[in-house]
Design an enzyme around this catalytic site. Sequence first.
Site, PDB file in Angstrom:
ATOM      1  N   HIS A 227       0.859  -1.182   0.000  1.00  0.00           N
ATOM      2  CA  HIS A 227       0.000   0.000   0.000  1.00  0.00           C
ATOM      3  C   HIS A 227       0.895   1.230   0.000  1.00  0.00           C
ATOM      4  CE1 HIS A 227      -3.449  -2.548   1.841  1.00  0.00           C
ATOM      5  NE2 HIS A 227      -3.557  -2.478   0.528  1.00  0.00           N
ATOM      6  N   GLU A 230       1.900   3.737   3.025  1.00  0.00           N
ATOM      7  CA  GLU A 230       2.434   3.176   4.267  1.00  0.00           C
ATOM      8  C   GLU A 230       3.968   3.207   4.232  1.00  0.00           C
ATOM      9  OE1 GLU A 230       0.448  -0.609   4.506  1.00  0.00           O
ATOM     10  OE2 GLU A 230      -1.530   0.334   4.428  1.00  0.00           O
ATOM     11  N   ARG A 282      -3.181   4.932  -1.974  1.00  0.00           N
ATOM     12  CA  ARG A 282      -3.095   3.578  -1.432  1.00  0.00           C
ATOM     13  C   ARG A 282      -2.812   2.513  -2.504  1.00  0.00           C
ATOM     14  NH1 ARG A 282      -5.779   0.192   2.631  1.00  0.00           N
ATOM     15  NH2 ARG A 282      -6.734  -1.656   1.687  1.00  0.00           N
ATOM     16  N   HIS A 350       2.854  -3.874   6.832  1.00  0.00           N
ATOM     17  CA  HIS A 350       1.905  -2.816   6.512  1.00  0.00           C
ATOM     18  C   HIS A 350       1.875  -1.821   7.675  1.00  0.00           C
ATOM     19  CE1 HIS A 350      -0.351  -4.570   2.985  1.00  0.00           C
ATOM     20  NE2 HIS A 350       0.317  -5.640   3.394  1.00  0.00           N
ATOM     21  N   GLU A 425       1.147  -5.235  11.008  1.00  0.00           N
ATOM     22  CA  GLU A 425       0.780  -3.822  10.934  1.00  0.00           C
ATOM     23  C   GLU A 425       1.670  -3.065  11.916  1.00  0.00           C
ATOM     24  OE1 GLU A 425      -1.404  -2.473   8.924  1.00  0.00           O
ATOM     25  OE2 GLU A 425      -2.632  -4.151   8.217  1.00  0.00           O
TER      26      GLU A 425
END
Length: 461
Positions: A227, A230, A282, A350, A425
Site C-alpha cells: 500500500h 504506508e 493507497r 503494513h 501492521e
Amino acid sequence: MKVAVLVLCAAAVIATATPVIEETDEIVSDNIAPEEITKADEEVLGNATLRIADVEFEKPLQENEEKISYAGSQLWKVVLETNSKKKVIAKLRDTRDLSMWGGNLTAIDVLVKAKSKGLVKNQLDLNGIQYEIIIDDLQKAIDDENPPVDEDEDEGLENRQGHRMTWQAYHRLDDVHSYLDYLEQTYPALCSSQVIGSSVHGRPLKLLKISNGKPGNKAIWVDGGMHAREWISPATVTYIINHLVLNIDSEPNELQNIDWYFLPIANPDGYEYSHTTDRLWRKNRARSGQCAGTDLNRNFGYKWGGKGSGRNPCQEIYAGTGPFSEPETAAIRTFITSTKAKWRAYVSFHSYGQYILYPWGYDRVVTPDYKELQTVAQKASNAIRASGGPAYTFGPAGSTLYPASGGSDDWAKGTVGMKYAYTIELRDSGRYGFVLPATYIKPTATEAWQALRVIAQAAAA
C-alpha cells in the site's frame, strides 16, 4: 517487457486488544457492509469524478498532476458506542465528507476534509457523538513527517558509505533500488539480483535475497510497500536488510541457514505517486474504468473477490478485474511458484495499528493449525515488548480486524502452502497514523526485526 528485480544476499488467546477497522472497510457493524457500491458511488462513477482520501479529482488522472494539498484537513478520533452512531459515520463516508483511517470497536480515526469540517461537526453534535481532533492540520503533519534532505549532504553521504540510505528519512524508490545494487556489488558472496517483473508503468520490482548458499536452507519471503502511503513499511524492510547483511555472522545458525527473499517496495508506481502527488494514495496506478488503481492486497488469488474487497474501481479496496490482474501481484505469484525454494514463511509489513495477523483473513475463520500460528505470533509480540517496543495485538486477521479477501498472506498459506504466513501492521496506534514521522523509523524497524526473528526461528525448525 514487464520486469522486476531481485537482490540476493547470502549469508489465543486471540489478541486482547479491540479490532481495528481500515479506512475503507466496515464500521464494525453487521448492518453496514464493507464498501458496497452505494448510490453515492454510482453518482461518482456516473459523473466520472474520483475522490481519494478527502480530495476530489476530475478524470482522467494523469501522472503529471500537481501535488495535492491537505491544508486544513484534520484527523479526528470519533467515539462510536452504538450502531446508530456508526451509521452516521458511514453516511458521512458515503457522501465523501470524511474517510476512515483506523480505529477499534468503540472509536475510529477519520480524516475530515477542510471544507466539510463544519458539516461533520454539526452531524456529530446533533447525534451526540464525541470526537477529539488528533491532527489539527494534516498538511502540516505531512510536511513535518519527512524533512527534505540537503542535496550536498546527501551526495556526501553516498560518497562516504556507497549509498544514500539513512533510516532517518523516508527515501524514494531510486534510493532504495540503488541501495540493493550497492549490496550486490559490496557483498557478492551474500547478494545477487534478479528481475522478476515490473509495475503498470514499467518500474522494476527489486527483490533481495540473503543466503549463505547452502542447498538445504529453508526460505522466507518478506515484502513491504504494497500500500503506497504506508511509508514506514519499505523503511522497515530496508532497515532489516541492512541489519541482516551487516550482522548475519552473529545471528544463530538457524537464521544464517535461511534463504531470505525481500521485496521492499511491492507497489513502486503507487509509492512514487505518494511522494510526488498524493501523500495518501493507497492503490497501484492501473486505470480501471473511470477510476485509477487496484488494491494489491485484495488482488491475490486465494478467495479473491469475497468479503472486504470492492467491485467498484473507485473504491480503495477495489480487487481488480480478476485474481492477479495486476502486473505487480502476478510477478510475485510467478516468482514464488516458479522458484525452487523451500518456502516456510511469508511476512508482509503494513501500517498502521500494531498488529501481528495470520490467516485466515477472507472470513472470521481459522486454519487447522491456527494454534501453532498463534503461538508464534504471541512470541513475536512478546519479543517486541521485551525489546522496549509497544504492545502488538495478535490473532487471525478476519476475526481480529475484519474480513478482507484476496490478501497476500492468505494466498501464501492457502495456495503456496507456506506454514507461517503473517501480516504485521507496524506503528503507530493512531497518533500519527499513515503520516508517522521519520524519527520513528529506527525504533519501529528494530522491533519489527525482533518479531521477524521469532517467525524465522519457527520456520527454520
